[in-house]
Design a protein around this motif. Structure first.
Motif: not given
Length: 382
Positions: A89-95
């Motif tokens: 979730q954090d990785a997708i939010a940053q991407k």
């Protein structure tokens, strides 16, 4: 004469309803065969936990073929979102924040230009509550930005937000409400967040689409409303959506196609059946691309069975091919009047919507307030 939307033309041709440009492209490639569509450019990027598809529809021909407006579409896919994986979730939010910043840069948006975020949807209906849930998690700063001196703004952008509800709750077209707010608050860009319809259950709450073409609220479930676009608002509009529902007609059609593929009959040599012989093939009468008719009893008898295990039948169905339009009409007649517009959503949609809203809000916050660390955003949005 009623206006015919490109998405309706696409549905009539391919018997598929989807708000995702990526899925529309896949449908055309599957059914038409060409690896490339004239006027449509697609590139993909593979990450550790996600896939990013970037699509540009450059021409009117490509727009008609895809059933989508000309513009840029970015689709992020991460199956880990359905597994409630915090790291994913954090990785997708940053991407998502990076991709959204790319849209803002192409539009020439300045670092201090104001932005309006519109959370579309009905907060009383969970599958349609994505927009309002996202708005509730945003870091809104327009009121603070106007009252604070430049040295204390800390790199924040003036952001305002609104969840205008739906026509059935307000009696006012959502587009009209947004038009009035844009006229008074004068943002440089409008960001619309809405729930979408997909053709695949696997993409529900695992996919995020960003597009600079605006949005027509309710179009995913067949409702035609005033569009929130650059033409109607007078400023650029970016649409962010997550698929939360699938049309029942799409599920039925895909199921019939799957049955047809599984029931293909291969020729078998005559002879007695042995234990080592393969089981009899499935009935070709299950082929959804055929209409079954009964042969009259006055005709010569028909032999049915496999090898020596044949028997005479008085009436034997035979098949007549049907085209996609006829099959679509038959499915609609079966589902009408109560299920013709039915949409289906996962039973765990409550937690999926909450997680999707958290990811989308994180991406928007990260794009508009890059000076704030992602790990600290939760403190500001409690």
């Amino acid at each position: 004469m009623p206006m015919v939307y490109p998405s309706e033309e696409f549905f009539r041709k391919y018997n598929v309803r989807t708000d995702l440009a990526l899925e529309a492209h896949q449908v055309i490639v599957e059914q038409e065969g060409p690896p490339e569509i004239p006027g449509v450019i697609v590139e993909e990027e593979e990450g550790d936990n996600y896939t990013v598809s970037r699509m540009t529809i450059e021409t009117d021909e490509g727009s008609r073929a895809m059933g989508k407006a000309k513009g840029n579409y970015v689709t992020l896919i991460a199956k880990g979102l359905r597994q409630r994986d915090k790291m994913v979730q954090d990785a997708i939010a940053q991407k998502m924040a990076q991709e959204l910043q790319g849209f803002l840069q192409r539009m020439g948006l300045g670092e201090e230009d104001p932005v309006l975020v519109v959370g579309l949807g009905n907060w009383n209906a969970t599958p349609d509550a994505l927009g309002p849930r996202v708005v509730s998690k945003l870091l809104v700063t327009r009121h603070l930005y106007q009252m604070s001196p430049p040295e204390l703004r800390g790199g924040l952008r003036p952001v305002s937000s609104v969840a205008p509800g739906v026509l059935g709750l307000t009696g006012i077209e959502t587009g009209e409400i947004v038009q009035g707010i844009v006229e008074k608050s004068r943002p440089k860009v409008v960001i619309c967040v809405d729930a979408l319809a997909s053709r695949s259950t696997e993409r529900l709450c695992t996919t995020i689409q960003i597009a600079d073409t605006g949005i027509h609220p309710g179009s995913g479930i067949g409702n035609k409303r005033l569009g929130i676009t650059a033409e109607t608002m007078g400023v650029p509009v970016i649409a962010i959506g997550v698929p939360t529902v699938v049309h029942a007609i799409t599920i039925v059609s895909d199921a019939l196609d799957m049955i047809g593929r599984e029931s293909q009959v291969s020729p078998t040599a005559p002879g007695p059946m042995h234990r080592s012989s393969p089981p009899p093939p499935q009935s070709p009468m299950l082929d959804p691309n055929q209409i079954n008719l009964l042969q009259g009893q006055g005709n010569p008898p028909v032999m049915s069975g496999v090898g020596n295990y044949q028997h005479e039948v008085g009436m034997m169905p035979f098949q007549v091919p049907i085209d996609a339009a006829t099959k679509r009409d038959l499915i609609q007649r079966v589902l009408t009047p109560y299920m013709g517009t039915m949409v289906v959503t996962p039973k765990e949609i409550d937690v999926l919507i909450e997680d999707a809203a958290q990811v989308v809000a994180g991406g928007i916050n990260g794009a508009f307030h890059p000076a704030i660390d992602q790990s600290e955003l939760a403190f500001y949005t409690r």
